[in-house]
Scaffold this active site. Structure first.
Site, PDB file in Angstrom:
ATOM      1  N   ASN A  63       0.825  -1.198   0.000  1.00  0.00           N
ATOM      2  CA  ASN A  63       0.000   0.000   0.000  1.00  0.00           C
ATOM      3  C   ASN A  63       0.861   1.251   0.000  1.00  0.00           C
ATOM      4  OD1 ASN A  63      -0.422   1.895   2.573  1.00  0.00           O
ATOM      5  ND2 ASN A  63       0.260  -0.115   3.304  1.00  0.00           N
TER       6      ASN A  63
ATOM      7  N   PHE B 215      -1.681   8.187   4.329  1.00  0.00           N
ATOM      8  CA  PHE B 215      -2.407   8.801   5.463  1.00  0.00           C
ATOM      9  C   PHE B 215      -3.673   9.547   5.010  1.00  0.00           C
ATOM     10  CE2 PHE B 215       1.810   9.412   8.039  1.00  0.00           C
ATOM     11  CZ  PHE B 215       1.829   8.062   8.336  1.00  0.00           C
TER      12      PHE B 215
ATOM     13  N   SER C  10       5.971   4.991   8.434  1.00  0.00           N
ATOM     14  CA  SER C  10       5.253   4.680   7.191  1.00  0.00           C
ATOM     15  C   SER C  10       6.090   5.130   6.007  1.00  0.00           C
ATOM     16  CB  SER C  10       3.905   5.390   7.159  1.00  0.00           C
ATOM     17  OG  SER C  10       3.017   4.771   8.051  1.00  0.00           O
TER      18      SER C  10
ATOM     19  N   ASN D  33       5.087   6.013   3.092  1.00  0.00           N
ATOM     20  CA  ASN D  33       4.324   6.697   2.040  1.00  0.00           C
ATOM     21  C   ASN D  33       4.133   8.194   2.220  1.00  0.00           C
ATOM     22  OD1 ASN D  33       3.891   4.143   0.763  1.00  0.00           O
ATOM     23  ND2 ASN D  33       2.444   3.709   2.409  1.00  0.00           N
ATOM     24  N   THR D  34       4.766   8.763   3.234  1.00  0.00           N
ATOM     25  CA  THR D  34       4.781  10.218   3.381  1.00  0.00           C
ATOM     26  C   THR D  34       6.228  10.641   3.211  1.00  0.00           C
ATOM     27  OG1 THR D  34       2.862  10.278   4.837  1.00  0.00           O
ATOM     28  CG2 THR D  34       4.382  12.143   4.989  1.00  0.00           C
TER      29      THR D  34
ATOM     30  N   LYS E 240       6.363   3.775  16.909  1.00  0.00           N
ATOM     31  CA  LYS E 240       6.243   2.688  15.925  1.00  0.00           C
ATOM     32  C   LYS E 240       7.385   2.765  14.919  1.00  0.00           C
ATOM     33  CE  LYS E 240       3.043   0.352  12.818  1.00  0.00           C
ATOM     34  NZ  LYS E 240       1.660   0.188  12.392  1.00  0.00           N
TER      35      LYS E 240
ATOM     36  N   ASN F   4       6.262  -1.504  11.208  1.00  0.00           N
ATOM     37  CA  ASN F   4       5.431  -1.015  10.107  1.00  0.00           C
ATOM     38  C   ASN F   4       5.686  -1.884   8.868  1.00  0.00           C
ATOM     39  OD1 ASN F   4       3.798   0.823   8.540  1.00  0.00           O
ATOM     40  ND2 ASN F   4       4.275   2.360  10.091  1.00  0.00           N
TER      41      ASN F   4
HETATM   42  C1  LIG Z   1      -3.492  -0.705   3.670  1.00  0.00           C
HETATM   43  C2  LIG Z   1      -2.613  -0.469   4.882  1.00  0.00           C
HETATM   44  C3  LIG Z   1      -2.617   0.775   5.487  1.00  0.00           C
HETATM   45  C4  LIG Z   1      -1.812   1.013   6.602  1.00  0.00           C
HETATM   46  N1  LIG Z   1      -1.854   2.236   7.210  1.00  0.00           N
HETATM   47  C5  LIG Z   1      -1.105   2.459   8.317  1.00  0.00           C
HETATM   48  C6  LIG Z   1      -1.147   3.714   8.972  1.00  0.00           C
HETATM   49  O1  LIG Z   1      -1.899   4.610   8.605  1.00  0.00           O
HETATM   50  N2  LIG Z   1      -0.337   3.880  10.049  1.00  0.00           N
HETATM   51  C7  LIG Z   1       0.487   2.895  10.522  1.00  0.00           C
HETATM   52  O2  LIG Z   1       1.198   3.108  11.514  1.00  0.00           O
HETATM   53  N3  LIG Z   1       0.535   1.692   9.928  1.00  0.00           N
HETATM   54  C8  LIG Z   1      -0.229   1.458   8.844  1.00  0.00           C
HETATM   55  N4  LIG Z   1      -0.190   0.229   8.231  1.00  0.00           N
HETATM   56  C9  LIG Z   1       0.759  -0.786   8.738  1.00  0.00           C
HETATM   57  C10 LIG Z   1       0.111  -1.783   9.702  1.00  0.00           C
HETATM   58  O3  LIG Z   1      -0.351  -1.142  10.867  1.00  0.00           O
HETATM   59  C11 LIG Z   1       1.130  -2.876  10.100  1.00  0.00           C
HETATM   60  O4  LIG Z   1       2.207  -2.278  10.801  1.00  0.00           O
HETATM   61  C12 LIG Z   1       1.692  -3.620   8.893  1.00  0.00           C
HETATM   62  O5  LIG Z   1       0.706  -3.812   7.908  1.00  0.00           O
HETATM   63  C13 LIG Z   1       2.252  -4.992   9.274  1.00  0.00           C
HETATM   64  O6  LIG Z   1       1.247  -5.813   9.824  1.00  0.00           O
HETATM   65  P1  LIG Z   1       0.466  -6.937   8.970  1.00  0.00           P
HETATM   66  O7  LIG Z   1       1.495  -7.755   8.265  1.00  0.00           O
HETATM   67  O8  LIG Z   1      -0.326  -7.701   9.993  1.00  0.00           O
HETATM   68  O9  LIG Z   1      -0.408  -6.203   8.022  1.00  0.00           O
HETATM   69  C14 LIG Z   1      -0.987  -0.030   7.119  1.00  0.00           C
HETATM   70  C15 LIG Z   1      -1.006  -1.287   6.500  1.00  0.00           C
HETATM   71  C16 LIG Z   1      -1.815  -1.527   5.407  1.00  0.00           C
HETATM   72  C17 LIG Z   1      -1.819  -2.900   4.782  1.00  0.00           C
END
Ligand SMILES: Cc1cc2nc3c(=O)[nH]c(=O)nc-3n(C[C@H](O)[C@H](O)[C@H](O)COP(=O)(O)O)c2cc1C
Length: 362
Positions: free
Chosen positions: A115, A119, A183, A185-186, A221, A250
């Site tokens: 992704n 934000f 993250s 993406n910013t 984080k 993350n």
């Molecule tokens: C579509 C998407 C959007 C995410 N948005 C955020 C976010 O806004 N802030 C954040 O700290 N992590 C964000 N994450 C990261 C998740 O919180 C997590 O750290 C990461 O996906 C790893 O966990 P997982 O393998 O269980 O998905 C996002 C993940 C995905 C897939």
């Protein structure tokens, strides 16, 4: 059941599927009868699953990771699905639309997502108003974290003020806060993990917190792409500034080991992140800072949950696992965790945590 529905959902483009799922989750949150049905089908309450971390009590150690419910529209539904805590956000000081679409991609063969949402969220004031209403109606029944990011319009040098502005709006409404500097993406966000910038950010955030009448746990984080030296430096700083814990990790910018060729920028989550996330957890635990650790990245099975708890995580979170496994995942994880505890001769999650806690002074 979800296995039968999944192809239909996966037929839609990933963000439309997400939006439809969120609409259903939000609708459920507003209908007590529907919430009761979801709870009856999906949740498993057992006091052996209860645990404590950073001064909060959790009905079970498995939480929803940030990013699924950015605007806190479905908090009661997550609890009814069996999550032991919910982290909403990332929320930024200013409302923002995020990156242009498409910005979410499925990699089914890898049980992964990529992704670059950027934000997209309604902003701190709007989320604060929603949480205030939820609190007033008694609808928040598990610990609620708010994950904070930096607004895109705010230059990196002004990041501390941006986070503090969000904290100012949201402070009364969360049980804990996560400062997200990881993250991908910013633009520039992850540079906030560097020593000097992190000092400034944590200094500002903790000064704000210290001036509040009620104290709240603040966690940091981290990205899985930091080197061991960078992880150690960030963890030691978090401890020095009196933070309550670390969330690791993350999404990753690495594409190592993927079966699906995908030429899209963004953060990778799910199964391919599993090993790195576990390695980061083990490394952070080995530092002996004593900071509680929340492990996230590729958690999708009972073995994953047990392994993280046994490696010293106080709590775990998941996101991508839910997309691939569906809404009965939590019940399966709780049942399996209870069986595993029994098998290991452990009375509770707390006993498992005590067994794996580092000795005092470590
Ligand atoms: C579509 C998407 C959007 C995410 N948005 C955020 C976010 O806004 N802030 C954040 O700290 N992590 C964000 N994450 C990261 C998740 O919180 C997590 O750290 C990461 O996906 C790893 O966990 P997982 O393998 O269980 O998905 C996002 C993940 C995905 C897939």
């Amino acid at each position: 059941m979800y296995k039968a529905l999944r192809p239909l959902l996966f037929h839609l483009d990933p963000e439309s599927a997400h939006d439809r799922a969120m609409a259903l989750l939000e609708w459920t949150a507003r209908h007590p009868g529907a919430l009761r049905l979801v709870r009856a089908a999906c949740a498993l309450d057992d006091e052996r699953l209860q645990t404590r971390a950073f001064g909060l009590r959790f009905p079970n150690p498995i939480g929803l990771a940030a990013g699924f419910d950015k605007n806190a529209v479905a908090v009661p539904t997550w609890a009814a699905l069996g999550f032991g805590f919910v982290e909403v956000g990332s929320v930024t000081a200013h409302a923002q639309p995020g990156n242009p679409k498409p910005r979410l991609f499925r990699l089914p063969e890898d049980a992964a997502l990529v992704n670059r949402m950027g934000f997209n969220n309604a902003g701190a004031a709007a989320v604060a108003a929603r949480l205030a209403a939820l609190r007033a109606s008694g609808a928040i029944q598990v610990p609620l974290g708010v994950n904070l990011g930096k607004s895109r319009v705010t230059p990196l040098d002004d990041a501390p003020g941006d986070y503090v502005q969000s904290l100012g709006a949201l402070w009364p409404h969360a049980d804990y806060f996560a400062v997200n500097v990881s993250s991908p993406n910013t633009p520039g966000l992850r540079a906030l993990q560097e020593a000097a910038r992190l000092d400034e950010l944590l200094g500002a955030v903790t000064a704000f917190a210290a001036a509040q009448p009620v104290q709240k746990p603040i966690l940091l984080k981290l990205a899985p792409d930091l080197s061991e030296a960078e992880l150690a430096e960030a963890a030691e700083r978090a401890a020095r500034y009196g933070l309550a814990g670390l969330i690791a990790t993350n999404t990753t910018v690495s594409r190592e080991g993927l079966r699906t060729p995908l030429d899209e920028a963004g953060g990778l989550s799910g199964k391919p992140l599993r090993a790195r996330s576990l390695a980061v957890l083990r490394f952070l635990q080995g530092l002996g800072t004593g900071l509680p650790l929340v492990s996230v990245g590729g958690v999708a099975s009972v073995d994953d949950v047990y392994e993280r708890l046994a490696a010293g995580a106080s709590l775990v979170q998941l996101y991508t696992g839910l997309v691939y496994e569906g809404p009965l995942l939590l019940k399966r994880l709780h049942r399996g965790l209870l069986r595993r505890l029994e098998h290991e001769g452990l009375a509770s999650v707390e006993e498992l945590a005590r067994r794996h806690a580092p000795p005092p002074g470590f």
